[in-house]
Write a protein that holds these residues in place. Structure first.
Motif: not given
Length: 184
Positions: A2, A5, A8, A97-99, A102-103, A105
């Motif tokens: 992952s 943050p 990402s 949580f792949h970029e 991400f948010w 998820d």
């Protein structure tokens, strides 16, 4: 692995939502259709449940229907989250949580926690109706925000699709929306 943050957030501006290979995997997997079917079903369940909850809170009628509609909504949420994680694994190579998501998820986890707290309170009996319904309404508010995140991603994906891959209106209606891939 992952992305963090900060990674990402900084790389999402330069990274397309889908690489060409990811688009091929997205369009070729049955999990895209599964997500495209589950998302509106979950939203319909949400709408019915929200009506029952608000009706109960306003009138005191149909308490059991309201309580159990939240349980059904939570089961639908768990289903779309599990299948959405599988979809993300097939498309991006990791379960969550792949970029690119991400948010969405991260916020989905908040939605899951709130729904799970409702179930915990209901089945253990440690929460009264006030706490249960407040938790459900918080979960539903978070769900609406999370669904909006995924709808926004759907719009981004359509706008960023290469010109030759822009679906016409009929094709867009026939193909499920892959970005609703685990909208809580």
């Amino acid at each position: 692995m992952s992305a963090s943050p900060s990674t990402s957030a900084s790389s999402s501006a330069s990274r397309p939502l889908y690489t060409p290979e990811e688009r091929v995997r997205r369009d070729g997997t049955k999990w895209t259709m599964v997500q495209g079917l589950l998302a509106p079903v979950q939203f319909l369940i949400f709408g019915i449940s929200l009506y029952l909850v608000l009706s109960y809170l306003n009138t005191g009628a149909n308490h059991d229907w309201a309580i159990w509609s939240i349980v059904v909504k939570t089961l639908a949420l768990y289903t779309i989250m599990i299948t959405g994680a599988i979809w993300e694994k097939v498309v991006f190579g990791q379960y969550l949580f792949h970029e690119s998501f991400f948010w969405e998820d991260v916020f989905s986890m908040l939605v899951i926690v709130l729904h799970s707290l409702y179930l915990f309170g209901l089945f253990t009996g440690i929460a009264d109706d006030g706490v249960l319904f407040a938790t459900a309404l918080a979960a539903y508010a978070a769900y609406v925000i999370n669904a909006a995140q995924f709808v926004w991603k759907l719009r981004q994906a359509r706008l960023s699709a290469p010109a030759g891959q822009q679906p016409d209106a009929q094709a867009a209606r026939e193909r499920p929306a892959p970005q609703l891939a685990h909208a809580a």
